[in-house]
Design a protein around this motif. Structure first.
Motif, mmCIF file in Angstrom:
data_model
loop_
_atom_site.group_PDB
_atom_site.id
_atom_site.type_symbol
_atom_site.label_atom_id
_atom_site.label_comp_id
_atom_site.label_asym_id
_atom_site.label_seq_id
_atom_site.Cartn_x
_atom_site.Cartn_y
_atom_site.Cartn_z
ATOM 1 N N SER A 38 49.367 59.309 37.617
ATOM 2 C CA SER A 38 50.308 58.266 37.031
ATOM 3 C C SER A 38 49.634 56.936 36.552
ATOM 4 O O SER A 38 49.867 56.320 35.572
ATOM 5 C CB SER A 38 51.407 57.791 38.088
ATOM 6 O OG SER A 38 50.600 57.194 39.376
ATOM 7 N N GLU A 39 48.284 56.737 37.174
ATOM 8 C CA GLU A 39 47.639 55.548 36.543
ATOM 9 C C GLU A 39 46.968 55.937 35.320
ATOM 10 O O GLU A 39 46.998 55.000 34.671
ATOM 11 C CB GLU A 39 46.547 55.086 37.603
ATOM 12 C CG GLU A 39 47.101 54.538 38.762
ATOM 13 C CD GLU A 39 45.960 54.016 39.743
ATOM 14 O OE1 GLU A 39 44.862 54.309 39.561
ATOM 15 O OE2 GLU A 39 46.286 53.776 40.941
ATOM 16 N N ILE A 43 50.773 53.748 28.710
ATOM 17 C CA ILE A 43 50.561 53.825 27.441
ATOM 18 C C ILE A 43 49.408 52.882 26.865
ATOM 19 O O ILE A 43 49.196 52.120 27.735
ATOM 20 C CB ILE A 43 51.899 53.405 26.781
ATOM 21 C CG1 ILE A 43 52.137 51.899 27.100
ATOM 22 C CG2 ILE A 43 53.229 54.214 27.086
ATOM 23 C CD1 ILE A 43 53.405 51.260 26.326
ATOM 24 N N THR A 44 48.971 53.150 25.753
ATOM 25 C CA THR A 44 47.763 52.416 25.191
ATOM 26 C C THR A 44 48.326 51.047 24.680
ATOM 27 O O THR A 44 49.429 50.874 24.691
ATOM 28 C CB THR A 44 47.209 53.133 24.077
ATOM 29 O OG1 THR A 44 48.090 53.401 22.979
ATOM 30 C CG2 THR A 44 46.505 54.482 24.458
ATOM 31 N N SER A 45 47.266 50.180 24.731
ATOM 32 C CA SER A 45 47.625 48.781 24.018
ATOM 33 C C SER A 45 48.233 48.768 22.724
ATOM 34 O O SER A 45 49.332 48.208 22.403
ATOM 35 C CB SER A 45 46.377 47.729 24.268
ATOM 36 O OG SER A 45 45.370 48.311 23.589
ATOM 37 N N ASN A 46 47.676 49.847 21.912
ATOM 38 C CA ASN A 46 48.163 50.083 20.572
ATOM 39 C C ASN A 46 49.272 50.563 20.638
ATOM 40 O O ASN A 46 50.340 50.135 19.565
ATOM 41 C CB ASN A 46 47.163 50.947 19.763
ATOM 42 C CG ASN A 46 46.050 50.289 19.415
ATOM 43 O OD1 ASN A 46 45.641 49.353 19.261
ATOM 44 N ND2 ASN A 46 44.786 51.332 19.191
ATOM 45 N N LYS A 47 50.004 51.307 21.544
ATOM 46 C CA LYS A 47 51.404 51.861 21.410
ATOM 47 C C LYS A 47 52.156 50.800 21.611
ATOM 48 O O LYS A 47 53.336 50.638 21.128
ATOM 49 C CB LYS A 47 51.416 52.962 22.695
ATOM 50 C CG LYS A 47 52.730 53.359 22.988
ATOM 51 C CD LYS A 47 53.455 54.075 21.322
ATOM 52 C CE LYS A 47 55.061 54.521 21.925
ATOM 53 N NZ LYS A 47 55.747 54.927 20.828
ATOM 54 N N GLY A 70 51.315 43.363 39.336
ATOM 55 C CA GLY A 70 52.660 43.572 39.946
ATOM 56 C C GLY A 70 53.031 45.069 40.438
ATOM 57 O O GLY A 70 52.097 45.873 40.430
ATOM 58 N N LYS A 71 54.124 45.110 40.766
ATOM 59 C CA LYS A 71 54.650 46.715 41.157
ATOM 60 C C LYS A 71 54.528 47.658 39.876
ATOM 61 O O LYS A 71 54.222 48.747 40.197
ATOM 62 C CB LYS A 71 55.945 46.608 41.631
ATOM 63 C CG LYS A 71 56.584 47.768 41.981
ATOM 64 C CD LYS A 71 57.916 47.544 42.548
ATOM 65 C CE LYS A 71 58.448 49.023 43.120
ATOM 66 N NZ LYS A 71 59.815 48.474 43.700
ATOM 67 N N THR A 72 54.841 47.048 38.647
ATOM 68 C CA THR A 72 54.833 48.013 37.499
ATOM 69 C C THR A 72 53.836 47.330 36.416
ATOM 70 O O THR A 72 54.194 46.204 36.141
ATOM 71 C CB THR A 72 56.077 48.232 36.822
ATOM 72 O OG1 THR A 72 57.081 48.581 37.828
ATOM 73 C CG2 THR A 72 56.286 49.049 35.605
ATOM 74 N N PRO A 73 53.047 48.038 36.049
ATOM 75 C CA PRO A 73 51.833 47.460 34.834
ATOM 76 C C PRO A 73 52.693 47.213 33.769
ATOM 77 O O PRO A 73 53.504 48.025 33.428
ATOM 78 C CB PRO A 73 50.961 48.465 34.701
ATOM 79 C CG PRO A 73 51.300 49.656 35.469
ATOM 80 C CD PRO A 73 52.450 49.476 36.263
ATOM 81 N N THR A 89 57.849 41.958 26.639
ATOM 82 C CA THR A 89 57.206 42.634 27.764
ATOM 83 C C THR A 89 57.504 44.105 27.451
ATOM 84 O O THR A 89 58.787 44.480 27.451
ATOM 85 C CB THR A 89 57.509 42.091 29.090
ATOM 86 O OG1 THR A 89 57.574 40.800 29.313
ATOM 87 C CG2 THR A 89 56.919 42.877 30.307
ATOM 88 N N VAL A 90 56.649 44.644 27.716
ATOM 89 C CA VAL A 90 56.696 46.413 27.651
ATOM 90 C C VAL A 90 55.945 47.029 28.971
ATOM 91 O O VAL A 90 55.186 46.777 29.327
ATOM 92 C CB VAL A 90 55.841 46.846 26.211
ATOM 93 C CG1 VAL A 90 55.947 48.451 26.184
ATOM 94 C CG2 VAL A 90 56.239 46.072 25.247
ATOM 95 N N ASN A 91 56.987 47.917 29.333
ATOM 96 C CA ASN A 91 56.634 48.526 30.765
ATOM 97 C C ASN A 91 55.459 49.649 30.374
ATOM 98 O O ASN A 91 55.502 50.423 29.268
ATOM 99 C CB ASN A 91 57.677 49.503 31.148
ATOM 100 C CG ASN A 91 57.551 50.183 32.257
ATOM 101 O OD1 ASN A 91 56.572 50.808 32.421
ATOM 102 N ND2 ASN A 91 58.387 50.358 33.414
#
Length: 184
Positions: A38-39, A43-47, A70-73, A89-91
């Motif tokens: 899961s880690e 998604i990539t920074s470009n995505k 936090g809990k969710t990157p 902000t993008v999950n």
């Protein structure tokens, strides 16, 4: 005859306990594999930048950072288009926008920042400088800070249970701040 029964009972108990321990360690192994998977499935920074640009076509990304504290990157970005500033902000696990704010930016300040940003060393170069200072570290947070007179790239890196805070002058590439802290 009783001795044989106790010997068989002991043997059966040992087999049952061995099987239970084996199943338990297999589950732990599977759980740790799931966590690692899961880690690595972020998604990539470009995505993330593509998701932001799709939300506000034609906007320029003026700040961008990754935050896994936090809990969710998540990826956080500030975009500017004409006289409007967008905070997005993008999950980082699923690529969905979790926060979107829009506000009118001061036109004079925006123009100055965009002109000055062309003279910056760039995100890629700043990260390279940070990783050269702390080889094999992982950058866990990164942003362009324009709050002070000296604009700087700020990064938080981790390596071997240590945390490093590094600031790099956005124009010269010189390290202007370096702190090391043990996480123990």
């Amino acid at each position: 005859m009783n001795l044989k029964k106790y010997a068989m009972l002991g043997l059966c108990t040992t087999l049952v306990l061995s099987a239970a321990i084996g199943c338990s360690s297999n589950n732990v192994s599977q759980n740790s594999n799931n966590t690692a998977t899961s880690e690595t499935n972020l998604i990539t920074s470009n995505k993330a930048k593509d998701v932001m640009n799709d939300k506000v076509p034609g906007a320029k990304i003026v700040e961008f950072s990754f935050d896994d504290s936090g809990k969710t990157p998540k990826y956080e970005g500030t975009l500017v288009k004409e006289n409007t500033q967008y905070e997005i902000t993008v999950n980082a696990t699923n690529g969905k926008i979790t926060d979107f704010e829009e506000e009118q930016a001061e036109i004079i300040e925006e123009t100055i920042d965009i002109k000055n940003s062309d003279k910056y060393i760039g995100e890629k170069k700043a990260k390279s400088i940070m990783l050269k200072k702390v080889p094999n570290a992982k950058i866990v947070s990164f942003k362009l800070d324009k709050d002070d007179k000296t604009h700087k790239y700020e990064g938080e890196l981790r390596k071997d249970n240590k945390e490093y805070d590094i600031s790099v002058d956005a124009k010269t590439g010189k390290i202007i701040e370096f702190e090391q802290e043990d996480n123990n």
